[in-house]
Write a protein that holds these residues in place. Structure first.
Motif, PDB file in Angstrom:
ATOM      1  N   LYS A  67      -7.185   0.078  -3.648  1.00  9.05           N
ATOM      2  CA  LYS A  67      -6.602  -1.182  -4.152  1.00  9.05           C
ATOM      3  C   LYS A  67      -7.570  -2.333  -3.931  1.00  9.05           C
ATOM      4  O   LYS A  67      -7.788  -3.176  -4.799  1.00  9.05           O
ATOM      5  CB  LYS A  67      -5.272  -1.446  -3.424  1.00  9.05           C
ATOM      6  CG  LYS A  67      -4.670  -2.825  -3.693  1.00  9.05           C
ATOM      7  CD  LYS A  67      -3.644  -3.199  -2.629  1.00  9.05           C
ATOM      8  CE  LYS A  67      -4.352  -3.682  -1.355  1.00  9.05           C
ATOM      9  NZ  LYS A  67      -3.412  -4.085  -0.294  1.00  9.05           N
ATOM     10  N   ASP A  78       0.833  -1.211   0.000  1.00 11.36           N
ATOM     11  CA  ASP A  78       0.000   0.000   0.000  1.00 11.36           C
ATOM     12  C   ASP A  78       0.862   1.252   0.000  1.00 11.36           C
ATOM     13  O   ASP A  78       0.538   2.236  -0.667  1.00 11.36           O
ATOM     14  CB  ASP A  78      -0.909   0.001   1.229  1.00 11.36           C
ATOM     15  CG  ASP A  78      -1.854  -1.190   1.250  1.00 11.36           C
ATOM     16  OD1 ASP A  78      -2.217  -1.637   2.356  1.00 11.36           O
ATOM     17  OD2 ASP A  78      -2.207  -1.670   0.161  1.00 11.36           O
ATOM     18  N   VAL A 130      -1.560  -0.838  -9.744  1.00 16.94           N
ATOM     19  CA  VAL A 130      -1.635  -1.915  -8.752  1.00 16.94           C
ATOM     20  C   VAL A 130      -0.951  -3.164  -9.282  1.00 16.94           C
ATOM     21  O   VAL A 130      -0.119  -3.773  -8.613  1.00 16.94           O
ATOM     22  CB  VAL A 130      -3.115  -2.212  -8.406  1.00 16.94           C
ATOM     23  CG1 VAL A 130      -3.219  -3.375  -7.452  1.00 16.94           C
ATOM     24  CG2 VAL A 130      -3.774  -0.984  -7.801  1.00 16.94           C
ATOM     25  N   CYS A 167      -5.199   4.586  -0.512  1.00 18.04           N
ATOM     26  CA  CYS A 167      -4.716   3.684  -1.564  1.00 18.04           C
ATOM     27  C   CYS A 167      -5.048   2.244  -1.217  1.00 18.04           C
ATOM     28  O   CYS A 167      -5.365   1.443  -2.101  1.00 18.04           O
ATOM     29  CB  CYS A 167      -3.207   3.850  -1.771  1.00 18.04           C
ATOM     30  SG  CYS A 167      -2.805   5.290  -2.757  1.00 18.04           S
ATOM     31  N   LEU A 202       2.137   1.911  -3.435  1.00 21.58           N
ATOM     32  CA  LEU A 202       1.093   2.506  -4.265  1.00 21.58           C
ATOM     33  C   LEU A 202       0.939   3.983  -3.937  1.00 21.58           C
ATOM     34  O   LEU A 202       0.814   4.832  -4.827  1.00 21.58           O
ATOM     35  CB  LEU A 202      -0.244   1.777  -4.045  1.00 21.58           C
ATOM     36  CG  LEU A 202      -0.317   0.357  -4.579  1.00 21.58           C
ATOM     37  CD1 LEU A 202      -1.609  -0.308  -4.130  1.00 21.58           C
ATOM     38  CD2 LEU A 202      -0.225   0.341  -6.092  1.00 21.58           C
TER      39      LEU A 202
END
Lengths: 182, 357
Positions: free
Chosen positions: B296, B262, B334, B292, B265
């Motif tokens: 995701k 995470d 992702v 995020c 990202l």
């Protein structure tokens, strides 16, 4: 009464009765320990009569829910901001974020249900004649009808589950100020 | 007192949990166990106790100006002066100097004295520190107290307790975990390796497991947690004519997990924003990190078709809308971050040639 009388009066009151008279109390700006506790409704330490005792006032619950919504979704920041200069796009992006968090927060403490669980735009029976429960609009006859077209389902708080407020907390502080130490 | 329950405790790096099953009255009857999670009361906000199946493995050691007096009270302790769980993690995000996190990772760190007061690692001067063992003791104790508060008729100390440890834990780390449990008042403790526990759970859910695996099969157990990852190989062998399972290989305890994915990202999005001239401060980066993760999860949901998810960071202070920053997390981001950054597909030749760290 001048000071000499007051001084002697207090002396004799305490000597013979073990307490000050109401008149003496008034002159000195004091209140009795027993009455202070009775009016506050909580076991609070007695202070001078000028300080208001922290009581469980009805508005405390309202302040508490505002404080919770600010804490969990920053609702007050949003409501108090001047939005005139911002585009719908920008407001929309912030609102989407806020909406989820605010709804989750409110649902945790208050279970909301419709007053009439029906489809808006179709016929619905009025569950009660109480104007607090059902509001009639449009061509309303002299005698309240049994039902009509449902325009708004209404909102009812089915369950309220707010945490108990700590006794010493100032309910008027809805959100603390934030200071960062670099 | 006969043991009525078997209790399983997952003492995780980021989250802990407690589940239990009733011991069948007839020991010969092996039916499916009814395993339930115990909702664990913990402080979600000062003065507000909430039940949750997970207990975040975070401990906050407050100073005088952190919480109003008495607001850390639990149903079983009105005078508690520290807090474990959601509130600890939440407040610790605001004031890291008083937060004890990842105590379990420290338990496996052979380079330090794990019984010495080390944590919080970033504690400023004047803040008392505790050892990783002491932190683990407090998490385990909270779980025991939660049980005794919810299941008062069947006290914790009278039940059979299983505590899981990573397969990669060395003997010292395992012994320290047992110490922490005993200090937390545990009795009848058995340590169980996490990949084996995961495998038992799989077996429990598939009554036909013996049909699904064959002699000679190798089973890979992948445990990606919040902050750590463990790979374990289990071989299907034979013992006394019956299929049995043996742990044959354990990977190194990797200090990377879902939180790192995470964060990667979030950094991808932050970099794109920086290219457009928007800089984020550390609190905004934290909010972006959390958003995020949510974006995701939405993008990777089974059946999801969206190519991107909006990620919004609200403005700080009272300028909520005015300071709002809009960004997008793309499905491509992702896939790329996970595939290239964390789980790259390599040929076995490449894997064998890679240097061991």
């Amino acid at each position: 009464m001048n000071r000499v009388f007051l001084a002697f009066g207090c002396f004799f009151n305490i000597l013979f009765r073990g307490q000050l008279s109401d008149a003496a109390l008034g002159m000195l700006g004091l209140s009795r320990r027993g009455t202070a506790a009775a009016t506050s409704g909580k076991a609070a330490a007695p202070g001078p009569a000028a300080t208001p005792a922290p009581a469980g006032k009805p508005s405390d619950g309202a302040l508490q829910i505002l404080s919770i919504m600010q804490r969990d979704s920053r609702l007050l920041d949003f409501l108090m901001e001047d939005l005139t200069t911002y585009s719908d796009d920008q407001i929309g992006a912030a609102v989407r974020e806020l909406h989820d968090q605010c709804r989750d927060s409110v649902s945790r403490y208050i279970t909301l249900q419709p007053v009439i669980d029906g489809v808006e735009g179709t016929f619905a029976q009025a569950p009660s004649k109480d104007p607090g429960v059902v509001k009639f609009v449009g061509n309303v006859p002299a005698k309240p009808p049994s039902g009509g077209t449902l325009r708004h389902k209404g909102w009812r708080a089915a369950k309220v589950d707010l945490p108990a407020l700590p006794a010493k907390q100032d309910a008027t502080i809805l959100a603390p100020a934030e200071i960062e130490i670099e | 007192m006969p043991r009525k329950y078997v209790i399983g405790i997952d003492l995780g790096t980021t989250n802990s949990a407690l589940s239990y099953a009733e011991v069948p009255a007839d020991a010969g009857e092996l039916g499916p166990a009814n395993v339930q999670a115990l909702p664990i009361p913990q402080l979600a906000n000062p003065g507000e106790v909430r039940d949750d199946d997970l207990l975040p493995s975070f401990l906050y050691l407050p100073g005088a100006s952190d919480f109003p007096g008495g607001s850390l009270a639990l149903p079983w302790d009105a005078e508690r002066a520290f807090t474990v769980g959601q509130l600890a993690r939440q407040r610790g995000a605001e004031n890291a100097g008083r937060l004890v996190a990842s105590a379990k990772s420290w338990l496996s760190h052979s380079g330090v004295d794990r019984t010495a007061p080390l944590l919080p690692f970033q504690a400023p001067e004047g803040v008392a520190r505790i050892s990783p063992v002491e932190a683990s003791r407090r998490y385990l104790e909270h779980l025991r107290e939660a049980w005794d508060s919810k299941m008062a008729d069947t006290p914790f100390t009278a039940q059979q307790v299983l505590v899981t440890v990573p397969a990669s834990f060395d003997a010292v780390a395992r012994e320290l975990t047992l110490d922490a449990a005993r200090l937390a008042g545990y009795q009848n403790i058995t340590l169980l390796e996490e990949p084996q526990a995961a495998f038992y759970a799989w077996i429990e859910r598939h009554a036909d497991w013996r049909d699904r695996v064959r002699l000679g099969d190798l089973i890979l157990v992948v445990d990606i947690g919040g902050g750590t990852t463990d790979f374990t190989l289990i071989a299907v062998t034979e013992r006394a004519g019956e299929l049995s399972l043996d742990r044959v290989a354990v990977g190194e305890h990797i200090l990377l997990g879902g939180d790192n994915i995470d964060l990667a990202l979030a950094n991808t999005v932050a970099q794109r924003l920086a290219e457009k001239g928007t800089r984020l401060d550390s609190r905004q980066l934290q909010a972006l990190w959390n958003n995020c993760r949510i974006a995701k999860e939405k993008l990777l949901e089974p059946g999801a078709t969206a190519k991107e998810q909006p990620v919004t960071i609200l403005g700080r202070g009272s300028g909520l809308v005015g300071g709002t920053i809009k960004a997008k997390l793309h499905r491509d981001d992702v896939d790329r971050v996970i595939a290239e950054g964390f789980l790259p597909a390599v040929s076995s030749a490449e894997a064998n040639a890679a240097p061991a760290f």
